[in-house]
Structure formats: C-alpha cells, structure tokens
Design a protein around this motif. Sequence first.
Motif, short mmCIF file in Angstrom:
data_model
loop_
_atom_site.label_atom_id
_atom_site.label_comp_id
_atom_site.label_asym_id
_atom_site.label_seq_id
_atom_site.Cartn_x
_atom_site.Cartn_y
_atom_site.Cartn_z
N GLY A 6 -33.79 -11.59 109.94
CA GLY A 6 -34.12 -12.02 111.30
C GLY A 6 -35.04 -11.02 111.96
O GLY A 6 -34.76 -10.52 113.05
N VAL A 7 -36.17 -10.73 111.33
CA VAL A 7 -37.07 -9.67 111.81
C VAL A 7 -37.71 -10.03 113.14
O VAL A 7 -38.11 -9.15 113.91
N GLY A 8 -37.78 -11.33 113.47
CA GLY A 8 -38.40 -11.72 114.74
C GLY A 8 -39.85 -11.29 114.81
O GLY A 8 -40.61 -11.46 113.85
N THR A 9 -40.25 -10.72 115.93
CA THR A 9 -41.64 -10.28 116.10
C THR A 9 -41.82 -8.80 115.81
O THR A 9 -42.88 -8.24 116.08
N GLY A 10 -40.76 -8.15 115.29
CA GLY A 10 -40.93 -6.80 114.77
C GLY A 10 -40.53 -5.66 115.68
O GLY A 10 -40.93 -4.52 115.45
N ARG A 11 -39.69 -5.90 116.68
CA ARG A 11 -39.36 -4.81 117.60
C ARG A 11 -38.61 -3.68 116.90
O ARG A 11 -38.74 -2.52 117.28
N ILE A 12 -37.82 -4.00 115.86
CA ILE A 12 -37.15 -2.96 115.06
C ILE A 12 -38.07 -2.51 113.94
O ILE A 12 -38.17 -1.31 113.62
N ALA A 13 -38.79 -3.45 113.34
CA ALA A 13 -39.54 -3.18 112.11
C ALA A 13 -40.76 -2.29 112.32
O ALA A 13 -41.00 -1.36 111.53
N LEU A 14 -41.54 -2.54 113.35
CA LEU A 14 -42.85 -1.90 113.45
C LEU A 14 -42.81 -0.37 113.49
O LEU A 14 -43.60 0.28 112.82
N PRO A 15 -41.88 0.24 114.26
CA PRO A 15 -41.84 1.71 114.23
C PRO A 15 -41.46 2.26 112.85
O PRO A 15 -41.91 3.33 112.46
N LEU A 16 -40.63 1.53 112.11
CA LEU A 16 -40.26 1.97 110.76
C LEU A 16 -41.42 1.81 109.79
O LEU A 16 -41.68 2.67 108.95
N ILE A 17 -42.15 0.71 109.92
CA ILE A 17 -43.33 0.49 109.08
C ILE A 17 -44.37 1.57 109.35
O ILE A 17 -45.00 2.09 108.43
N ALA A 18 -44.54 1.91 110.63
CA ALA A 18 -45.50 2.95 111.00
C ALA A 18 -45.15 4.30 110.40
O ALA A 18 -46.02 5.15 110.19
N ARG A 19 -43.86 4.49 110.10
CA ARG A 19 -43.42 5.75 109.48
C ARG A 19 -43.50 5.71 107.96
O ARG A 19 -43.08 6.66 107.29
N GLY A 20 -44.02 4.62 107.42
CA GLY A 20 -44.29 4.57 105.98
C GLY A 20 -43.25 3.90 105.12
O GLY A 20 -43.36 3.92 103.89
N TYR A 21 -42.23 3.29 105.72
CA TYR A 21 -41.19 2.64 104.90
C TYR A 21 -41.73 1.36 104.27
O TYR A 21 -42.49 0.62 104.89
N ARG A 22 -41.31 1.10 103.05
CA ARG A 22 -41.54 -0.21 102.43
C ARG A 22 -40.60 -1.20 103.10
O ARG A 22 -39.39 -0.95 103.20
N TYR A 23 -41.14 -2.32 103.55
CA TYR A 23 -40.36 -3.20 104.43
C TYR A 23 -40.46 -4.64 103.97
O TYR A 23 -41.55 -5.18 103.72
N LEU A 24 -39.31 -5.28 103.87
CA LEU A 24 -39.22 -6.70 103.59
C LEU A 24 -38.77 -7.39 104.87
O LEU A 24 -37.66 -7.15 105.35
N ALA A 25 -39.65 -8.19 105.44
CA ALA A 25 -39.42 -8.79 106.77
C ALA A 25 -39.05 -10.26 106.59
O ALA A 25 -39.91 -11.09 106.31
N LEU A 26 -37.76 -10.58 106.78
CA LEU A 26 -37.27 -11.94 106.55
C LEU A 26 -36.97 -12.63 107.87
O LEU A 26 -36.33 -12.06 108.75
N ASP A 27 -37.42 -13.88 107.97
CA ASP A 27 -37.06 -14.71 109.12
C ASP A 27 -37.23 -16.17 108.69
O ASP A 27 -38.06 -16.48 107.83
N CYS A 28 -36.42 -17.05 109.29
CA CYS A 28 -36.52 -18.48 108.97
C CYS A 28 -37.46 -19.20 109.93
O CYS A 28 -37.70 -20.40 109.77
N ASP A 29 -37.99 -18.47 110.93
CA ASP A 29 -38.87 -19.07 111.93
C ASP A 29 -40.31 -18.67 111.63
O ASP A 29 -40.69 -17.51 111.81
N PRO A 30 -41.16 -19.62 111.18
CA PRO A 30 -42.54 -19.26 110.85
C PRO A 30 -43.33 -18.75 112.04
O PRO A 30 -44.24 -17.93 111.87
N ALA A 31 -43.00 -19.20 113.25
CA ALA A 31 -43.72 -18.73 114.44
C ALA A 31 -43.44 -17.25 114.68
O ALA A 31 -44.35 -16.48 115.02
N MET A 32 -42.19 -16.84 114.52
CA MET A 32 -41.85 -15.42 114.67
C MET A 32 -42.62 -14.58 113.65
O MET A 32 -43.18 -13.53 113.99
N LEU A 33 -42.65 -15.04 112.41
CA LEU A 33 -43.36 -14.28 111.37
C LEU A 33 -44.86 -14.25 111.64
O LEU A 33 -45.52 -13.25 111.34
#
Length: 267
Positions: free
Chosen positions: A51-78
């Motif tokens: 449930g990555v949504g629009t990335g409020r949790i993901a983006l700071p982690l991605i910016a720090r270099g983590y390999r990230y698998l972003a899953l969501d069932c909503d194509p608009a969010m992705l």
Amino acid sequence: MGEEMASALLRAAYAYDRLRAYPPEVAGRIATAIGHAVAARGEEPVLLELGVGTGRIALPLIARGYRYLALDCDPAMLEVFQKKAAGVMRKVRLLLADAREIPLPDESVHGVIAVHLWHLLPDWPKALAEALRVLKPSGVLLEGWERVEAEPECRLQERWRELVAEEGVSVERGLHGRRRAEVEEALRRLGLRPRTREVVAWREERTPREALEALAYRLYSFTKGVPEEAHARAMERLWAWAEAELGDLDRPFSVEKRFFLRSTRLS
C-alpha cells in the motif's frame, strides 16, 4: 475501467498526496527509524511496502539508496508515485498487485512496511501471512500509524457521520485501532515479539477547507463504504454547515500528530 472513473481516482490520488503528506523533517525521522530497524548485515537491504500510495513513506528511503518494491492495488496511486519518484527510480520496482497475493518469491526481502493498511483489508490474515512469507529469516515487519488530535477536524468528521446516518448509512469508527491489536495478537501467537515506539511528534496547521476536502475525496478509511449518492448529499450539507458554524474555512487550526512504528523481527 472507464475514463471518468480513472480520472476520479487520479484526482483522489493527488488529493491524498497533498492532504496526507508528512513534513520533510517528519518523513526523514520516519525513514531513519525504518532504516535502523532493518539494518541487514552484509547485504544491500531490499524493502517492500504494501500500500505504498503516493510515496510519503517510500520516497525518503529511496532517496537514501534503498532498493524498494512499491506495491499498491490502485493504479492511480502508483501513477502519482511514479511521477514523484521519476528521478530516483533506478532502484525502484512498481508492483500493481494485491497485498493478499504478493508477486514475490519466499524469503526475498529484508523488510516489509505496512502503514495504515490492515484495517483496509477484511481478510487481513492473508496479507499478514504473505508479508511474513516474503520476509527473509532475519527480516523485519514494520507497521506504522499516526495519532491525530485536532478538535475542529474531529467536529467535522462527526458531523459528516451524523449526516450520513440521516441518509440511512451507519459508519464504523475505530477499526484501525482494533485491527492493530488483532494483528499484534496474531504475531504473538506465532511466537514473535512486536515492539512499538513513538518515532516523532509534531504540530502542523490545517484549514477547515482542507479537512472538508479530505472527507469529500474519501481519504479516510471510514468513508469508503458509503454509497456515492449518500456521500455527495452529506457533503453538500456539510459544506453549508461548516460555513455557518466555522465562518472562514481558510483560517488555520493546529493539529497535533504522533507517528508510531511497530517492529517485529522474525529471528
């Protein structure tokens, strides 16, 4: 999916991104806490967010270099997430999928992140089992949530609930907290030891207009089950009520927030 429906979902995704984002310093504190909790030894950590949504949790982690698998069932969010992450997508893989059927092999990730997710899934044990399945033996499940204190917003939400009830629709509140307790109990039955801590507390400003928009776009889980026509009629009455009761809908009020992280390591 029809073009009109897709457009509505995209508008809701952009509204979610605007109205439920974390301030940069708060997002950074959350990312630091998650990074410390994962801390894979001798390997480059791979994180999966359900449930990555629009990335409020993901983006700071991605910016720090983590390999990230972003899953969501909503194509608009992705779609919104992908646009925001366009410059840092090298280590990101998008998964348009259901958290109850994760398209990954067993024991393939170091951390599974689930923020405000379980209460959205009636059959949440399937998603929890899938999360544990894809975790490596030394991996960690990271569940996040926030607590919000804002009297004007609570007042608007309660009035919305009353108006929806007048439409003949009852709304269940408090499911999020009950579901968190159920998930913790399930983890303990498996012999695991979930540990919760407060990561950050902060204050921000919000306006009644923004609070009304959040309700109008159904950005809260308790709004999801209300039929569209009943919701539209309730919102029309709620806007009128808010203008009469609150006056200036753009006058900000203070919101107190706290973010919690529950960590459960498999070994």
